[in-house]
Design a protein around this motif. Structure first.
Motif, PDB file in Angstrom:
ATOM      1  N   UNK A   1      36.885  32.709  36.600  1.00 19.51           N
ATOM      2  CA  UNK A   1      37.681  33.827  37.114  1.00 19.51           C
ATOM      3  C   UNK A   1      39.166  33.704  36.777  1.00 19.51           C
TER       4      UNK A   1
ATOM      5  N   UNK B   1      45.053  39.329  33.274  1.00 19.23           N
ATOM      6  CA  UNK B   1      45.600  40.451  34.032  1.00 19.23           C
ATOM      7  C   UNK B   1      47.094  40.232  34.297  1.00 19.23           C
TER       8      UNK B   1
ATOM      9  N   UNK C   1      43.399  44.831  44.961  1.00 23.56           N
ATOM     10  CA  UNK C   1      44.500  45.721  44.561  1.00 23.56           C
ATOM     11  C   UNK C   1      43.949  46.933  43.813  1.00 23.56           C
TER      12      UNK C   1
ATOM     13  N   UNK D   1      41.458  38.878  44.772  1.00 21.45           N
ATOM     14  CA  UNK D   1      42.755  39.442  45.164  1.00 21.45           C
ATOM     15  C   UNK D   1      43.117  40.605  44.242  1.00 21.45           C
ATOM     16  N   UNK D   2      42.921  40.383  42.944  1.00 21.96           N
ATOM     17  CA  UNK D   2      43.217  41.440  41.980  1.00 21.96           C
ATOM     18  C   UNK D   2      42.254  42.616  42.170  1.00 21.96           C
TER      19      UNK D   2
ATOM     20  N   UNK E   1      40.413  35.582  33.898  1.00 23.68           N
ATOM     21  CA  UNK E   1      40.686  36.992  34.155  1.00 23.68           C
ATOM     22  C   UNK E   1      42.063  37.158  34.788  1.00 23.68           C
ATOM     23  N   UNK E   2      42.383  36.250  35.713  1.00 23.54           N
ATOM     24  CA  UNK E   2      43.703  36.317  36.343  1.00 23.54           C
ATOM     25  C   UNK E   2      44.817  36.119  35.322  1.00 23.54           C
TER      26      UNK E   2
ATOM     27  N   UNK F   1      49.229  35.266  44.847  1.00 21.85           N
ATOM     28  CA  UNK F   1      48.897  36.680  44.695  1.00 21.85           C
ATOM     29  C   UNK F   1      47.531  36.869  44.026  1.00 21.85           C
ATOM     30  N   UNK F   2      47.074  35.831  43.341  1.00 24.10           N
ATOM     31  CA  UNK F   2      45.819  35.941  42.594  1.00 24.10           C
ATOM     32  C   UNK F   2      44.717  35.036  43.118  1.00 24.10           C
ATOM     33  N   UNK F   3      45.127  33.971  43.801  1.00 20.90           N
ATOM     34  CA  UNK F   3      44.194  32.881  44.072  1.00 20.90           C
ATOM     35  C   UNK F   3      44.065  32.592  45.545  1.00 20.90           C
TER      36      UNK F   3
ATOM     37  N   UNK G   1      38.637  36.057  41.608  1.00 16.44           N
ATOM     38  CA  UNK G   1      39.499  37.177  41.188  1.00 16.44           C
ATOM     39  C   UNK G   1      39.473  38.333  42.190  1.00 16.44           C
TER      40      UNK G   1
END
Ligand code: SF4
Ligand code: SF4
Lengths: 484, 378
Positions: free
Chosen positions: B106, B113, A436, A432-433, B109-110, B67-69, A430
């Motif tokens: 994880x 979010x 940000x 990448x988030x 969580x992604x 964008x997340x991984x 996690x």
């Protein structure tokens, strides 16, 4: 990173040396030696006076000694995929009896020196001596090393020893195994697994148990989606502590020693508090040391936090740092221009390569996530459960972000360098988030790079340097903006 | 209904999950996405909603999920996120996110979010020490949480009675699927690898009563068939998932039948039933505790090689001559258990191949060569 070594650092080194040495002696005396995951509650093992070693630290040490690749490859030969965490691969190869060893001639029993090894020879003035024949720098023979080869302790033990020649050969082969402590760790008689940092641990330790035919004691800490740890989770882990104590009683034939347990808790708390205070010295500007040093000390927290010597050594280091701050000294070998948080585990086999561009640009690492992750203090058993519930990879994103943003603020960082660690899926998953959020919440730039904590094949130096460069430019622009 | 018609229906449904969601929504039903592994779907059913299994996709490509991984995560998890981001799953009313492996931890969580304000994500952490009393209690506590969240989404209270009914519906469906797996192994002449997969896969996209009804009808037809004298080869499949029709077609083309499976998406999820009497929440917790022989689950007797031995026995009992392991790329639980799996297979003289797969595979040339070569040695 050559620099003078403070008494505190020396004391810490000795603590870890002793843990390994004690385990080797214990093994020789026929006492039980265990292997444990880094965030297994060591207090429980200490209550039984057990000798416990830590494969993750061992793997980091092996990787830092440049033997990560040969051990990873050995694991791959055994069938473990190269996608598996490098620590696990190194450890599994080791558990299977594989060792990095020094090449020697079986006839003469002399090491075969690798001509590519060694550092350049310097003359009395410190100047590099050039070989007139080749025009290249001469090697300092004292620093040259034999070739590294893979060996297997079970193969060695199976060798015949009837003739004198056979005995001499067998002994030499035993001795040829690399002499650093992580390559001489005794095989386990039991394993202690706590999967709070990752679930990879569960199967890793099951594999060791099977390989070495030893009992496994398991503390399962499921992932947590909230910042607080619910009573239900505490009850679950408490139940497992009680079970683990029962299993340890059966294993050792001893009763749980409450006094020893309390002593270990006291030491662990004292070590953790001192560790946190040592970490806090990075808040000074400039910092009295480089955050990279913390990576090494982390091994000390892990390996010896239940020992009073660890607490004392950290307290000594704290004193050294107080003194350094007072006289305005730092062990960072360059003037500190920027301060960053290093996110993740470093690439152990590539530490010098990681350090190089940072040094060039005056970037000091003044925050690492291990600081809060290992600095937990508790007052009773339930709090201890809660403490072990909060490991780097067992916490929700909000907790993870808050830990990091806390140290970023306290330690006044200008940017974040994020290691996308191929070995560690739970950690990188996690990021990448998180990146940000760091930028949004703290207004600081972040840069990510691809690497691996143990397997040097997954690190791309050119990409790393470009990313550091980019980060430095962004930090520079940020600083200019602030000045208006 | 004839066998052909039934198989065609299963194939249609299996290939069009999205159409299924739309149909459910058109009927005014709420639909809850269920990610792998071991989520108690019975609770969704008992809340009067439709559970939809989400095991990645064979048709999508990872793009927005980047964008997340980072790249080194399995496609099952990444493509689930992709479909949440690209609108494919916009009609869902909720999502259950289990966390049993290092990727799903994880990723939970992604998901949460990325779906903030859009879709309620229900977190679920199973215990690994699932058998002792404290483990059962923890599973129940977790399921209690899931239940509460599902009640919020559905607006219905899940009564014990509704849950008991759900358990019965699910037990019956699992029994029908187990029976089908057995019958399909016995009648490869009529159940190809491709249609076998479609029948099992469609269960994730149907209300279980409907799936059971169709499947029991199919099973009855299969049972009535005469003994099949199969001239081709028989294998057991193993791995997380192998539901790509193009990949399975290679087996059919080479006359390799699937005699049984140790596949998470297929038999691993239907091995164990829940008790139909007593406290239904306890029954679900006990059901999870009884799950075994799975690379994802802790084994108290880890000194032994129980899971591998279990599969070896399965191969022998099923009359298969070999085993094909579908190794999902980046799936460390599967990778971790491979050496000991291989050891047991080798010791038992069972030939096997390990096929590296992921759901973005579009070219099966290499796999085809490997499977053909394997068939030759069986
Ligand atoms: S936490 Fe990450 S690096 Fe550490 S053992 Fe687990 S997977 Fe490997
Ligand atoms: S395929 Fe493997 S890594 Fe991916 S979600 Fe499943 S168990 Fe986890």
């Amino acid at each position: 990173m050559a620099k003078e070594v403070s008494p505190g650092v020396l004391a810490l080194r000795k603590v870890v040396e002793d843990v390994y040495a004690d385990a080797r002696v214990a093994k020789k005396e026929g006492k039980l030696v265990g292997w444990s995951s880094s965030k297994f509650p060591c207090e429980l093992a200490e209550a039984f006076g057990l000798n416990v070693m830590y494969p993750e630290n061992q793997a980091a040490g092996i990787a830092a000694n440049r033997d990560g690749e040969i051990m990873c490859k050995a694991a791959e030969e055994l069938g473990y995929d190269n996608d598996i965490c490098g620590y696990a691969r190194i450890s599994l190869a080791y558990a299977a009896g594989k060792r990095a060893s020094r090449k020697f001639d079986p006839e003469t029993l002399e090491y075969v020196i690798n001509p590519a090894s060694g550092r350049p020879l310097k003359d009395a003035d410190g100047k590099v001596v050039i070989d007139p024949e080749t025009g290249k720098p001469k090697k300092d023979p004292k620093t040259m090393q034999p070739y590294t080869v893979l060996d297997d302790i079970y193969e060695i033990e199976a060798l015949p020893e009837t003739t004198e020649k056979e005995i001499a050969y067998k002994n030499f082969r035993r001795e040829a195994i690399k002499p650093y402590r992580q390559m001489r760790m005794p095989q386990p008689d039991f394993v202690l697994c706590c999967n709070n940092i990752c679930n990879c641990m569960t199967k890793w330790y099951e594999n060791i148990a099977r390989m070495c035919n030893v009992p496994l004691i398991m503390i399962d800490i499921p992932y947590n989606n909230t910042v607080e740890v619910h009573d239900s989770n505490v009850a679950y882990v408490r139940g497992q502590f009680d079970l683990a104590i029962k299993q340890l009683e059966e294993l050792t034939g001893k009763k749980f020693d409450e006094e020893k347990f309390n002593e270990a808790c006291k030491n662990a708390n004292r070590t953790a508090s001192a560790w946190l205070r040592v970490c806090d010295y990075l808040q000074y500007k400039p910092a009295p040391y480089s955050g990279f040093d913390l990576f090494n000390h982390m091994a000390d927290v892990v390996t010896a936090r239940g020992r009073v010597q660890a607490a004392e050594a950290f307290e000594l280091l704290e004193k050294d740092l107080a003194e350094a701050v007072k006289v305005g000294k730092t062990t960072t070998p360059f003037p500190e221009k920027y301060r960053v948080m290093f996110e993740g585990i470093p690439c152990w086999p590539k530490l010098p390569n990681l350090f190089k561009p940072l040094k060039e640009h005056g970037v000091n690492v003044t925050a690492v996530v291990y600081a809060p992750a290992f600095g937990f203090v508790y007052n009773n058993m339930d709090e201890m459960v809660r403490a072990y519930y909060k490991a780097p990879n067992s916490v929700c994103i909000e907790q993870g972000v808050s830990w990091r943003e806390g140290i970023c603020k306290d330690n006044k960082v200008d940017g974040v360098l994020v290691h996308y660690n191929r070995s560690c899926k739970p950690w990188s998953g996690y990021m990448a988030e998180m990146q940000r959020r760091f930028t949004e919440d703290l207004g600081i730039p972040c840069a990510g790079f691809d690497g691996d904590q143990a397997d040097p094949r997954n690190f791309n130096e050119a990409q790393y340097e470009t990313r550091v460069q980019g980060l430095v430019e962004a930090m520079e622009a940020n600083a200019e903006n602030k000045e208006g | 209904m004839s066998m052909e018609v039934l198989l065609k229906e299963f194939a249609e449904i299996s290939e069009h999950p999205h159409r299924q969601i739309q149909a459910f929504k058109a009927e005014g039903k709420k639909v809850v996405g269920v990610l792998p592994y071991y989520a108690p779907e019975e609770l969704v059913y008992a809340a009067g909603m439709v559970p939809m299994g989400i095991w990645g996709s064979n048709k999508k490509t990872i793009s927005m999920a980047k964008e997340y991984c980072a790249t080194f995560y399995c496609t099952i998890a990444q493509l689930a996120l992709e479909m949440l981001l690209d609108g494919t799953l916009d009609d869902l009313d909720g999502l259950i996110t289990p966390t049993i492996c290092d990727t799903l931890r994880p990723m939970s969580q992604n998901f949460r979010v990325a779906m903030k304000d859009k879709l309620p994500c229900i977190f679920l952490a199973h215990p690994q020490q699932r058998k002792p009393a404290f483990g059962l209690q923890f599973t129940m506590d977790q399921y209690q949480h899931v239940k509460g969240e599902l009640e919020k989404i559905s607006g219905n209270t899940i009564t014990d009675e509704a849950l008991r009914t759900a358990i019965k519906v699910y037990n019956r469906n699992r029994a029908a699927r187990r029976e089908f797996v057995k019958l399909a192994g016995e009648h490869p002449d009529v159940i190809s690898a491709v249609s076998r997969s479609a029948v099992l896969r469609s269960a994730y996209f149907m209300i279980k009563d409907d799936h059971t009804a169709k499947l029991e009808a199919l099973n009855a037809e299969l049972k009535a068939l005469p003994h099949c004298d199969w001239k081709g080869k028989k294998i057991v499949t193993s791995g997380i998932i192998c539901d790509n029709p193009k990949l399975l077609q290679i087996f059919d083309d080479n006359k390799i039948a699937i005699a049984a499976d140790d596949v998470a998406h297929e038999s691993r999820m239907i091995r164990v039933d829940a008790a139909e009497t007593g406290d239904p929440m306890m029954a679900l917790a006990q059901q999870f505790a009884d799950q075994d022989y799975d690379v994802l689950l802790y084994d108290e007797n880890s000194m032994q090689n129980r899971r591998a031995d279990f599969v070896v026995k399965m191969v022998k009992d099923s009359g298969a001559q070999g085993l094909v392991l579908f190794m999902q790329q980046f799936c460390d639980p599967e990778e971790m258990e491979y050496p000991y799996f291989k050891k047991a297979l080798d010791a038992a003289g069972i030939p096997h191949i390990k096929l590296g797969v992921d759901q973005q595979m579009r070219d099966f040339g290499q796999a085809s060569t490997a499977i053909q070569a394997f068939a030759d040695v069986l």
